[in-house]
Design a protein around this motif. Structure first.
Motif, short mmCIF file in Angstrom:
data_model
loop_
_atom_site.label_atom_id
_atom_site.label_comp_id
_atom_site.label_asym_id
_atom_site.label_seq_id
_atom_site.Cartn_x
_atom_site.Cartn_y
_atom_site.Cartn_z
N UNK A 1 0.84 -1.20 0.00
CA UNK A 1 0.00 0.00 0.00
C UNK A 1 0.87 1.25 0.00
N UNK A 2 1.95 1.23 0.76
CA UNK A 2 2.89 2.36 0.75
C UNK A 2 3.43 2.58 -0.66
N UNK A 3 3.69 1.48 -1.36
CA UNK A 3 4.23 1.56 -2.71
C UNK A 3 3.29 2.17 -3.73
N UNK A 4 1.99 2.25 -3.40
CA UNK A 4 1.03 2.86 -4.32
C UNK A 4 1.25 4.37 -4.44
N UNK A 5 2.00 4.96 -3.50
CA UNK A 5 2.14 6.42 -3.45
C UNK A 5 3.55 6.92 -3.77
N UNK A 6 4.50 6.00 -3.99
CA UNK A 6 5.86 6.37 -4.40
C UNK A 6 6.25 5.51 -5.60
N UNK A 7 7.32 5.90 -6.28
CA UNK A 7 7.73 5.09 -7.43
C UNK A 7 8.35 3.76 -6.97
N UNK A 8 9.37 3.82 -6.13
CA UNK A 8 9.94 2.63 -5.53
C UNK A 8 10.92 3.07 -4.45
N UNK A 9 11.30 2.13 -3.58
CA UNK A 9 12.24 2.47 -2.52
C UNK A 9 11.92 1.76 -1.22
N UNK A 10 12.75 1.96 -0.20
CA UNK A 10 12.54 1.30 1.09
C UNK A 10 11.29 1.80 1.79
N UNK A 11 10.63 0.89 2.52
CA UNK A 11 9.40 1.24 3.24
C UNK A 11 9.59 1.07 4.75
N UNK A 12 10.26 -0.01 5.16
CA UNK A 12 10.41 -0.30 6.59
C UNK A 12 11.66 -1.16 6.77
N UNK A 13 12.23 -1.11 7.96
CA UNK A 13 13.35 -1.97 8.30
C UNK A 13 12.89 -2.95 9.39
N UNK A 14 13.22 -4.23 9.22
CA UNK A 14 12.82 -5.28 10.15
C UNK A 14 14.07 -5.91 10.73
N UNK A 15 14.11 -6.00 12.06
CA UNK A 15 15.32 -6.50 12.72
C UNK A 15 14.99 -7.69 13.61
N UNK A 16 15.76 -8.77 13.43
CA UNK A 16 15.71 -9.91 14.33
C UNK A 16 16.76 -9.72 15.43
N UNK A 17 16.67 -10.54 16.43
CA UNK A 17 17.63 -10.49 17.55
C UNK A 17 19.06 -10.69 17.07
N UNK A 18 19.93 -9.77 17.47
CA UNK A 18 21.38 -9.86 17.20
C UNK A 18 21.70 -9.89 15.70
N UNK A 19 20.80 -9.36 14.87
CA UNK A 19 21.07 -9.31 13.44
C UNK A 19 20.93 -7.89 12.93
N UNK A 20 21.54 -7.62 11.79
CA UNK A 20 21.40 -6.31 11.16
C UNK A 20 19.99 -6.18 10.59
N UNK A 21 19.47 -4.95 10.52
CA UNK A 21 18.13 -4.75 9.97
C UNK A 21 18.03 -5.19 8.51
N UNK A 22 16.88 -5.72 8.17
CA UNK A 22 16.57 -6.08 6.78
C UNK A 22 15.65 -5.00 6.22
N UNK A 23 16.04 -4.40 5.12
CA UNK A 23 15.25 -3.33 4.53
C UNK A 23 14.21 -3.93 3.58
N UNK B 1 9.51 -11.60 18.22
CA UNK B 1 10.69 -12.07 17.49
C UNK B 1 11.35 -10.98 16.63
N UNK B 2 10.64 -9.87 16.40
CA UNK B 2 11.19 -8.83 15.52
C UNK B 2 10.85 -7.45 16.06
N UNK B 3 11.58 -6.47 15.54
CA UNK B 3 11.30 -5.07 15.85
C UNK B 3 11.30 -4.29 14.54
N UNK B 4 10.39 -3.33 14.44
CA UNK B 4 10.29 -2.49 13.24
C UNK B 4 11.04 -1.19 13.42
#
Length: 710
Positions: free
Chosen positions: A429-451, A527-530
């Motif tokens: 839904x976020x993508x309906x209003x922009x051309x493309x790009x990152x929307x959110x970062x998701x992080x698991x325990x002791x790991x780098x965020x996934x974009x 299990x995750x943090x936004x």
């Protein structure tokens, strides 16, 4: 954010844990004939310490938390334990951690055994106290903020606690009966009047009956029910969204959302001995009635004009049986309001909750010669089992396309009370209003965020956008709102800030970790943090509105920030993105709106009302003198009279259904009635009106239009 409960492939470590636990639980540590409770503790401890988002040591601090939570969970109103009991319990205060590491439940057994004996004593306490009249001339008070109240020093003080609580219950019933009697006298002067003595006796007998019913149900509860309270004290030490669900609760959780509506369109949860309202379903009977709200506590249930039934201490399954019922029948709920702690009777006519009302819908309105669209998005829904079934992202895309065909020049997207849902649809839904790009970062325990990115260059809507939010906009709603705010793509309006839930939970059936014939329930675990693309998490802070409008929640304790043990706010590295530069006059529009709101008498009255609610929430002391109690209640009613019209508002705007929906409205009179009601509510919504003011002033930047069209 709601996620599918099955163990998924996204967490390899969890799969390894599964294999490890299954081997140990069935072959090494736990023998086949070992106690079920110890087995559950063993599995929960390993899952939590290895896979919960938070790395938490099971130490003395952990032990102290479990100690306090379990005792307070069993005795929230300070009716059972004394300081002598606590002195005996306290020898385990800093040993529970060691016991958990050895599957030792000595602390639980001691407290549970004492609790059972106290329950038996309770009958003699309340029975004896209610056998005779209370002294309502005595000047004394009761503070119902039981969290701050100390445990009784001894049995004599404990009985006095009981006396005051029962006296307050009786006093409230006398006052209610007196008001009804006075109202009947006004209608018919010949109405037979009962004396205070008669009303007092009736009230005491009703309280006695209610207590008898309560303790009949409590005595039906088994060890598993109370052990669940202990397990939740352990699991909750990690964070407030991690819980243990016994088998019967897990079964209900596994059902589709539509199976949880139970006749009034509300999802209920049990916290300790209380039944709480978790959420209302958009379009359902409770939602339409308008008085029941999330976090309210249901105390009693009555079928129409019948005597109310006390459901405090009742199993959730049993409570639901009394709340649900046939379409067209009335249920009267006695509710303790989250807002101000007051007790209110709410009448709701049961109905079949239409799933259609939980889907995206839109309306069109003309203002200053321009057409605007209002899109209601109640939740971020999706079907995990059927890819071809409708989901919120597909429906939003289609709804926007239809509104474009109607010639609308701006959109209001209403996210108020949207508690979240599917992360996937929030990104799309976020993508309906922009051309493309990152929307959110998701992080698991002791790991780098996934974009997580929108990879579709198509822009479904390149016009102006206003997002309406409130304190109950949570999780996926916050991801969408945060992305639009970070890109500068939309104006976010509404409450001071959104709920602030930036964590994700997964539900794991415990039987997947062991060979055990009986259903052991499940654990719902964080299990995750936004994180926003600007780097800050939505946890605790949520999304602050660009334009804050006063509402009844403005000064109340609401949201993640008010939950004990909530994970903290933090930040990660900013994602690589560029703002859209969508608007020519963004700052001016914000400034104009804030000035209008500050000068608006209705908004000022709402702000006064919000302050009054906060003051009443903090006032937890009641007089137990009948005359003083009646005066306090009368004064409060006079105070609230000046707020009788606080939300009375009518605009001169006309809202209509989009053209595509008109044939359906002709064929379906029920749907037509629903749309008439919705359009009327939009015309009487001061927040929608101010959002339209903002939308009408926004001017798109030609550079942005050129970019997205290119």
């Amino acid at each position: 954010m709601k996620t599918k409960y099955q163990i998924t492939t996204f967490l390899i470590a969890l799969t390894l844990l599964f294999n490890s636990l299954q081997l140990k639980a069935t072959n090494t540590i736990i023998e086949p004939d070992s106690d079920k409770d110890k087995l559950i503790i063993y599995i929960l401890r390993n899952i939590l310490t290895r896979s919960h988002y938070v790395v938490k040591d099971i130490n003395d601090d952990f032990s102290e938390y479990v100690y306090n939570e379990f005792i307070n969970g069993l005795d929230p109103n300070k009716r059972y334990f004394t300081q002598d009991d606590l002195k005996e319990f306290s020898k385990y205060k800093y040993k529970i951690d060691d016991q958990l590491l050895n599957e030792d439940i000595s602390f639980y057994n001691l407290v549970y055994s004492r609790f059972q004996s106290k329950i038996k004593n309770a009958k003699s306490y309340y029975g004896g106290l209610l056998a005779q009249s209370f002294n309502f001339r005595k000047n004394e008070n009761i503070d119902v903020d039981y969290e701050k109240m100390p445990f009784a020093k001894n049995e004599n003080e404990l009985i006095d606690y009981w006396r005051k609580q029962l006296k307050l219950s009786t006093l409230a019933r006398i006052q209610s009966k007196t008001e009804k009697q006075n109202a009947a006298l006004e209608k018919d002067p010949k109405t037979k009047v009962k004396s205070f003595k008669e009303l007092e006796k009736e009230s005491r007998l009703e309280v006695l009956k209610s207590m008898d019913e309560l303790y009949y149900r409590i005595e039906e509860l088994e060890n598993d029910d109370w052990f669940s309270t202990f397990l939740n004290s352990v699991v909750g030490a990690f964070d407030p969204h991690s819980t243990y669900m016994p088998a019967n609760i897990k079964e209900r959780f596994d059902q589709d959302m539509s199976g949880k509506l139970e006749g009034i369109g509300a999802r209920l949860v049990q916290k300790g001995v209380f039944t709480h309202v978790y959420e209302l379903v958009s379009g359902g009977p409770a939602w339409k009635q308008g008085e029941l709200e999330p976090e309210d506590i249901i105390l009693e249930v009555a079928q129409g004009n019948e005597e109310p039934l006390d459901i405090v201490g009742m199993r959730l399954d049993d409570a639901i049986k009394f709340i649900k019922g046939k379409k067209g029948t009335e249920v009267r709920l006695t509710v303790k309001k989250k807002l101000d702690g007051s007790t209110k009777v709410i009448s709701i006519i049961r109905d079949v909750v239409e799933l259609e009302e939980t889907f995206v819908k839109s309306s069109i309105v003309e203002k200053d010669g321009k057409k605007f669209g209002v899109i209601d998005l109640p939740k971020f829904y999706i079907s995990f089992d059927d890819e071809n079934y409708r989901d919120s992202a597909k429906d939003m895309e289609q709804e926007i396309e239809r509104l474009k065909g109607e010639g609308v020049t701006g959109l209001i997207i209403d996210l108020r009370n949207n508690g979240g849902g599917s992360l996937k649809t929030a990104i799309e839904i976020s993508g309906l209003f922009i051309d493309k790009g990152p929307i959110v970062q998701v992080k698991y325990r002791d790991q780098d965020p996934i974009i997580k990115e929108d990879v579709d260059p198509k822009v479904q809507w390149d016009g102006s956008v206003v997002l309406l939010v409130n304190e109950f906009s949570a999780s996926a709603s916050e991801i969408f709102a945060a992305a639009m705010q970070d890109y500068g793509r939309a104006v976010v309006m509404g409450g001071n800030q959104t709920y602030g839930k930036g964590t994700v939970q997964s539900v794991l059936p415990i039987n997947q970790f062991t060979k055990f014939d009986e259903d052991l329930g499940a654990i719902k675990m964080t299990i995750q943090k936004f994180y926003r693309i600007n780097g800050g998490t939505t946890q605790i802070e949520g999304v602050y509105s660009d334009i804050a409008m006063p509402n009844k929640y403005s000064y109340m304790k609401f949201g993640e920030r008010d939950l004990e043990g909530a994970l903290p706010w933090d930040k990660v590295k900013r994602a690589n993105y560029n703002q859209t530069n969508s608007y020519q006059n963004f700052a001016d529009v914000i400034s104009n709106s804030k000035k209008r709101i500050a000068e608006n008498k209705k908004f000022n009255l709402i702000n006064e009302y919000a302050k009054w609610l906060k003051e009443n929430q903090d006032d937890t002391v009641f007089s137990l003198n009948y005359k003083s109690f009646a005066e306090e209640k009368s004064n409060q009613e006079k105070e609230v009279e000046k707020f009788d019209t606080v939300f009375d508002y009518t605009s001169n705007l006309t809202f209509t259904s989009p053209t595509y929906e008109l044939p359906s409205l002709k064929e379906d009179p029920v749907l037509a009635d629903k749309r008439v009601a919705w359009h009327k509510s939009l015309s009487q919504d001061i927040y929608i009106s101010e959002a339209l003011n903002v939308l009408s002033e926004l001017k798109m930047n030609n550079t942005y239009n050129a970019i997205v069209k290119h």
